[in-house]
Write an enzyme that holds these catalytic residues in place. Structure first.
Site, mmCIF file in Angstrom:
data_model
loop_
_atom_site.group_PDB
_atom_site.id
_atom_site.type_symbol
_atom_site.label_atom_id
_atom_site.label_comp_id
_atom_site.label_asym_id
_atom_site.label_seq_id
_atom_site.Cartn_x
_atom_site.Cartn_y
_atom_site.Cartn_z
ATOM 1 N N SER A 1 0.855 -0.955 -0.259
ATOM 2 C CA SER A 1 0.279 0.257 -0.165
ATOM 3 C C SER A 1 0.827 1.117 -0.038
ATOM 4 O O SER A 1 1.716 1.521 -0.915
ATOM 5 C CB SER A 1 -1.596 0.276 1.533
ATOM 6 N N ASP B 1 -10.360 -6.153 -3.694
ATOM 7 C CA ASP B 1 -9.315 -4.788 -3.275
ATOM 8 C C ASP B 1 -10.107 -3.812 -3.537
ATOM 9 O O ASP B 1 -9.997 -3.940 -4.729
ATOM 10 C CB ASP B 1 -7.855 -4.766 -2.887
ATOM 11 N N HIS C 1 -7.536 -5.446 0.457
ATOM 12 C CA HIS C 1 -6.176 -4.804 0.803
ATOM 13 C C HIS C 1 -5.095 -4.515 2.140
ATOM 14 O O HIS C 1 -4.515 -5.035 1.975
ATOM 15 C CB HIS C 1 -6.865 -3.323 0.991
#
Ligand SMILES: *[C@@H]1O[C@H](CO)[C@@H](O)[C@H](O)[C@H]1NC(C)=O
Ligand SMILES: *[C@@H]1O[C@H](CO)[C@@H](O)[C@H](O)[C@H]1NC(C)=O
Ligand SMILES: *[C@@H]1O[C@H](CO)[C@@H](O)[C@H](O)[C@H]1NC(C)=O
Length: 403
Positions: free
Chosen positions: A166, A342, A373
């Protein structure tokens, strides 16, 4: 962020339960609790922040990788509202830090300023506004860069393998986009889990913020008029939350909150028993200014330097617009692991913003089924579907091109 609201929704439920030991340990203690060697390092940036970097120099046996005199380095960088802890949240066979250490690597876990492992500055205390005057670009340009350079110096290696999750991918996209080829050579391969370099989707609350008011707010923040403040949930509340989620009849409820906030994935990848542990360490802290920078990433559909408004932009960047960071300049072999399930970084973002804009450095784009995620860090199928494929890719690379 949506998960924030959901977590807050639990604040009013009061309860008590038995606690898992990991809820009260920090990253280093938990690694040691599971019987792995561990080291705590301190890396100071040019602008005075000292962040901790955690190292697992080897796995539970002393295995090395075919013919290498030193264990190759794998460096991990965490996401927004997380810290090095996100890589040790599950059991050893399920958490990337241990899986990579047991596969024969020298594992390093980075931390950015503002997290619980990045609250030390040579001149400012975290109680002062100036301490929180940073955003994503500083994580990339200073925290990440200093930690990579430190690890290479400390291990005597010329390069390392990088795994980001991320925001941990965003900071590397930004770093490589502006780095000279000589610096890019320090990264032998870049593995991006839940990769994030911009958003095109229209359905997130950030969309509402795509207006001039945000720029005004940023001017206020920079002037110190609004207050540059940390964003976090106070620890006692987080503890209470962890207790609540630890009660059996509420565990499903807490799990649903995680699922809702991070993806459509509901097939049971998350170990629900561990939710109190996840909640006790998440979210970590960041600055208001960093969140505003993320809002700009929504606005521009790409990563740029922080947009300070035309006047300040002209002073600092020599142009009225914030300069873009072109990921087409990246020449480090890059491997993406993303999922159409996601909700934070979806398939379209990856296709339009990363795949189409990266050049030949992009080696693989793996679209996985049923990963939210968070699952890239805590999903039970991540070892088989993400970590092992990365490890095999690194083994292959070493077999072909040496240590
Ligand atoms: C803060 O960083 C300095 C180096 O800049 C280091 O000497 C000191 O031990 C650190 N303090 C804490 C509490 O980590
Ligand atoms: C924050 O940093 C910028 C430069 O990066 C500076 O212009 C501004 O005055 C600082 N603001 C505060 C409140 O420290
Ligand atoms: C879930 O975590 C608990 C420990 O908190 C562990 O005993 C259990 O084996 C884990 N379940 C799976 C499927 O890994």
């Amino acid at each position: 962020m949506r998960h924030f609201e959901l977590l807050l929704a639990f604040l009013f439920i009061i309860g008590g339960s038995t606690r898992e030991i990991e809820e009260d340990l920090d990253t280093v203690d938990i690694i040691s609790h599971y019987g792995y060697p561990v080291e705590r390092h301190f890396v100071t940036t040019q602008d005075g922040y000292t962040n901790q970097v955690h190292r697992i120099p080897q796995g539970r046996d002393s295995r090395t990788i075919g013919g290498c005199s030193k264990r190759p380095v794998v460096f991990f960088m965490h996401g927004l509202f997380a810290s090095s802890f996100e890589f040790v949240l599950n059991l050893p066979s399920q958490s990337p830090a241990y899986v990579f250490a047991d596969a024969g690597f020298d594992v390093w876990l980075g931390n950015v300023r503002g997290t619980e492992y990045g609250r030390n500055h040579s001149h400012f205390s975290p109680k002062e506004q100036q301490f929180w005057n940073f955003s994503l670009y500083d994580h990339s340009h200073s925290d990440l860069r200093s930690q990579i350079e430190y690890v290479l110096k400390e291990t005597g290696q010329e390069n390392l393998f990088y795994v980001g999750h991320s925001q941990g991918t965003a900071v590397m996209f930004a770093r490589l986009a502006e780095a000279e080829p000589a610096w890019q050579n320090k990264i032998r391969a870049f593995f991006a889990m839940g990769p994030t370099a911009g958003f095109i989707k229209p359905d997130l609350p950030f969309e509402l913020l795509e207006n001039h008011e945000i720029q005004r707010l940023i001017q206020f923040v920079l002037d110190g008029r609004f207050g540059i403040i940390p964003i976090n949930i106070p620890k006692p509340i987080v503890s209470a939350l962890a207790d609540v989620c630890g009660q059996h009849f509420l565990t499903h409820f807490c799990a649903s909150a995680f699922y809702l906030s991070a993806g459509r994935e509901k097939l049971g990848q998350m170990n629900e028993t561990r939710i109190p542990v996840f909640v006790s360490h998440f979210p970590s802290t960041t600055s208001t200014l960093n969140l505003l920078h993320w809002v700009q990433i929504f606005k521009y559909h790409e990563i740029r330097h922080l947009d300070l408004g035309p006047k300040r932009n002209l002073q600092i960047y020599g142009q009225t617009e914030a300069p873009a960071l072109d990921i087409g300049r990246i020449n480090v072999p890059t491997y993406l692991y993303y999922s159409h399930d996601d909700r934070v970084t979806d398939e379209r973002d990856v296709n339009e913003i990363i795949i189409k804009r990266m050049g030949p450095a992009l080696k693989e784009a793996n679209n996985l089924d049923h990963f939210s995620h968070y699952d890239f860090a805590v999903g039970l199928r991540a070892t088989d579907e993400v970590y092992k494929p990365i490890i095999y890719q690194i083994y292959k690379d070493i077999e072909n091109d040496g240590c």
